[in-house]
Write a protein that holds these residues in place. Sequence first.
Motif, mmCIF file in Angstrom:
data_model
loop_
_atom_site.group_PDB
_atom_site.id
_atom_site.type_symbol
_atom_site.label_atom_id
_atom_site.label_comp_id
_atom_site.label_asym_id
_atom_site.label_seq_id
_atom_site.Cartn_x
_atom_site.Cartn_y
_atom_site.Cartn_z
ATOM 1 N N LYS A 5 0.838 -1.190 0.000
ATOM 2 C CA LYS A 5 0.000 0.000 0.000
ATOM 3 C C LYS A 5 0.872 1.239 0.000
ATOM 4 N N VAL A 6 0.320 2.345 -0.461
ATOM 5 C CA VAL A 6 1.004 3.634 -0.325
ATOM 6 C C VAL A 6 0.006 4.656 0.200
ATOM 7 N N LEU A 7 0.526 5.710 0.779
ATOM 8 C CA LEU A 7 -0.331 6.783 1.263
ATOM 9 C C LEU A 7 -0.142 7.985 0.359
ATOM 10 N N ILE A 8 -1.232 8.580 -0.105
ATOM 11 C CA ILE A 8 -1.116 9.771 -0.946
ATOM 12 C C ILE A 8 -1.667 10.975 -0.193
ATOM 13 N N ASN A 9 -1.282 12.153 -0.653
ATOM 14 C CA ASN A 9 -1.597 13.356 0.122
ATOM 15 C C ASN A 9 -2.918 14.022 -0.274
ATOM 16 N N ARG A 10 -3.848 13.268 -0.805
ATOM 17 C CA ARG A 10 -5.173 13.813 -1.080
ATOM 18 C C ARG A 10 -6.203 12.934 -0.387
ATOM 19 N N GLY A 11 -7.224 13.558 0.197
ATOM 20 C CA GLY A 11 -8.212 12.768 0.922
ATOM 21 C C GLY A 11 -9.623 13.270 0.741
ATOM 22 N N GLN A 12 -10.410 13.026 1.776
ATOM 23 C CA GLN A 12 -11.821 13.386 1.751
ATOM 24 C C GLN A 12 -12.028 14.863 1.366
ATOM 25 N N ASN A 13 -11.162 15.720 1.889
ATOM 26 C CA ASN A 13 -11.302 17.156 1.607
ATOM 27 C C ASN A 13 -11.064 17.486 0.142
ATOM 28 N N HIS A 14 -10.454 16.568 -0.589
ATOM 29 C CA HIS A 14 -10.221 16.794 -2.019
ATOM 30 C C HIS A 14 -11.144 15.907 -2.850
ATOM 31 N N LYS A 15 -12.223 15.467 -2.228
ATOM 32 C CA LYS A 15 -13.269 14.679 -2.898
ATOM 33 C C LYS A 15 -12.776 13.336 -3.417
ATOM 34 N N ILE A 16 -11.865 12.739 -2.670
ATOM 35 C CA ILE A 16 -11.448 11.376 -2.992
ATOM 36 C C ILE A 16 -12.439 10.422 -2.323
ATOM 37 N N LEU A 17 -12.823 9.393 -3.049
ATOM 38 C CA LEU A 17 -13.742 8.401 -2.486
ATOM 39 C C LEU A 17 -13.090 7.030 -2.541
ATOM 40 N N PRO A 18 -13.459 6.140 -1.630
ATOM 41 C CA PRO A 18 -12.912 4.781 -1.709
ATOM 42 C C PRO A 18 -13.337 4.122 -3.014
ATOM 43 N N GLY A 19 -12.439 3.391 -3.628
ATOM 44 C CA GLY A 19 -12.774 2.720 -4.875
ATOM 45 C C GLY A 19 -12.261 3.407 -6.116
ATOM 46 N N MET A 20 -11.761 4.636 -5.964
ATOM 47 C CA MET A 20 -11.242 5.338 -7.139
ATOM 48 C C MET A 20 -9.958 4.674 -7.629
ATOM 49 N N ALA A 21 -9.735 4.738 -8.933
ATOM 50 C CA ALA A 21 -8.522 4.157 -9.503
ATOM 51 C C ALA A 21 -7.374 5.152 -9.407
ATOM 52 N N VAL A 22 -6.159 4.644 -9.227
ATOM 53 C CA VAL A 22 -4.985 5.510 -9.158
ATOM 54 C C VAL A 22 -4.045 5.129 -10.293
ATOM 55 N N VAL A 23 -3.678 6.094 -11.114
ATOM 56 C CA VAL A 23 -2.830 5.802 -12.274
ATOM 57 C C VAL A 23 -1.621 6.724 -12.273
ATOM 58 N N ASP A 24 -0.560 6.297 -12.935
ATOM 59 C CA ASP A 24 0.535 7.218 -13.206
ATOM 60 C C ASP A 24 0.691 7.319 -14.720
ATOM 61 N N ALA A 25 1.782 7.923 -15.156
ATOM 62 C CA ALA A 25 1.919 8.197 -16.590
ATOM 63 C C ALA A 25 1.912 6.923 -17.421
ATOM 64 N N ALA A 26 2.363 5.800 -16.839
ATOM 65 C CA ALA A 26 2.512 4.592 -17.632
ATOM 66 C C ALA A 26 1.345 3.620 -17.493
ATOM 67 N N GLY A 27 0.558 3.725 -16.454
ATOM 68 C CA GLY A 27 -0.542 2.784 -16.298
ATOM 69 C C GLY A 27 -1.142 2.810 -14.919
ATOM 70 N N VAL A 28 -2.053 1.851 -14.684
ATOM 71 C CA VAL A 28 -2.746 1.785 -13.391
ATOM 72 C C VAL A 28 -1.765 1.331 -12.312
ATOM 73 N N ILE A 29 -1.794 1.966 -11.150
ATOM 74 C CA ILE A 29 -0.965 1.451 -10.059
ATOM 75 C C ILE A 29 -1.796 0.913 -8.903
ATOM 76 N N GLY A 30 -3.060 1.264 -8.796
ATOM 77 C CA GLY A 30 -3.842 0.693 -7.708
ATOM 78 C C GLY A 30 -5.199 1.333 -7.540
ATOM 79 N N GLN A 31 -5.748 1.158 -6.348
ATOM 80 C CA GLN A 31 -7.092 1.625 -6.058
ATOM 81 C C GLN A 31 -7.136 2.194 -4.649
#
Lengths: 328, 159
Positions: A147-173
């Motif tokens: 797992k990794v922790l990112i610096n955006r959360g509820q206050n930035h309208k992140i919801l559980p289940g969203m996909a996380v991608v970088d320039a090359a492809g999907v990295i997680g959820q």
Amino acid sequence: MARHLYNKIEQQQAPAFFVRGPSPFARLAFFSVLSLALMASDSRLQYLASMRQSLQTLLHPLQLLANAPSQLYLSTTEYFSTHDTLLSENQQLKKRDLMQSIALQKLNLLAVENAHMRVLLAAQAALKESSVAAEIMHVGRDPFTRKVLINRGQNHKILPGMAVVDAAGVIGQVTRVYPLSSEVTLITDTSLAMPVQIERNGLRAIAFGHGRDSTVDLPYLPANVDIKRGDRLVTSGIDGVYPAGLAVATVRQIVSAADTPFARIVCEPAGGVENHRQVLVVSRPQLGSINTPSLTQPVKLGLTQATPADKKQSMPNKLAKPSDAHAR
Amino acid sequence: MPVNKLKTLYFSVLLAFVSLLLPWSQVALLVRPDFMLLVLIFWLIRAPNLCNVGTAWMLGLLVDLTAGMVFGQYALAYTVTAFFAVTYQRRLVLFTGMQQLLYVFSLLLISQVMLLIIKTFAGAQFIGWLYFLPSLSGVLLWLLAMGLGLNTGGRGRAK
């Protein structure tokens, strides 16, 4: 006054040498039972989620403090990076920008064409997603999960289940959301399954993280399945979580053992699962207008037909084609 | 003096906690010693009147929170470790430096094995023998602290 009181109480107590409270074994039993109860209630009943959120928010400043040295180091090295490296990087970026803008021009054309086609086929309009840029704060500390922790959360309208991608492809959820940060389970974690499609022939499968090394598995596919080394896996979009067509992994190795009807297929994640800092959190695909400047009348007509209630129906429609193409 | 010691205890726990929060990654994460447990063992040995099994449980809960794991896993592991630390605490006076190192190493191992057992029950896979590296690095850190003059109790040291 308080001291008097303290002295009074102190005198009545036994000498400190003998005061040991309950025996260690009693304490062990008590706290073990408490831990077990906590584990059960946290994993099964989800009562503690809000408590975890608020505690995590309290810890956030401390976390920022702990991250400060490495941030300082990064920004300092960035500041002192030489003129030459900046120049060459700039040139590379310009070149890439040019190539991508050319591709984008074609994409615009294709998007308009696609919209027209969809109207002709009386199909629903394509789903659209929005995204939030985020930065990885740190890698998860539990050695058993990825797992990794990112610096955006509820206050930035992140919801559980969203996909996380970088320039090359999907990295997680995104799996857990705190007010100021959120936890992303990587695609290499065993608990994350992801519906994928082979780009070459449209074959659908479900990819699981391997967990131990940073690879992705494609289990439950027959030994004679049409997959070759070097095939690219992309998200199929069948789950309504990941936008369709994002790169996920590349097939690296196929082992078909005689004692099992299934092939063991090892894939390498396309995204830099462990070495990027900037990521994009992509929201669930939603029905919306395609923002191309040259939208014409027929497309608007198609959009008015599509109401959110039809959203579910749109998926089978969308995916009917690849499976037909693959029918043998 | 006790008040002073209590302050030192709180400060050391805070320091250990911040070191846990540092953005460790890849190899560093694999080798990273369990700072919190080391500080806890130190205080369990040196000042059993200030911290006990309950303290271990609380700190374990804190570590659970930062690791993003199910509440109670580290708490249970620390509780069991603290139990063994407290049980043999009075015998420690007779231990020489080497024996004490071995004792600390086994305590660190106990905590890791406990965590492994809990995790395996929860359905996780064993991640290989490198999993036990933090115990080793923890003992090295302990040795370093002793070498730098930290009084960890034991024969020939406590004066």
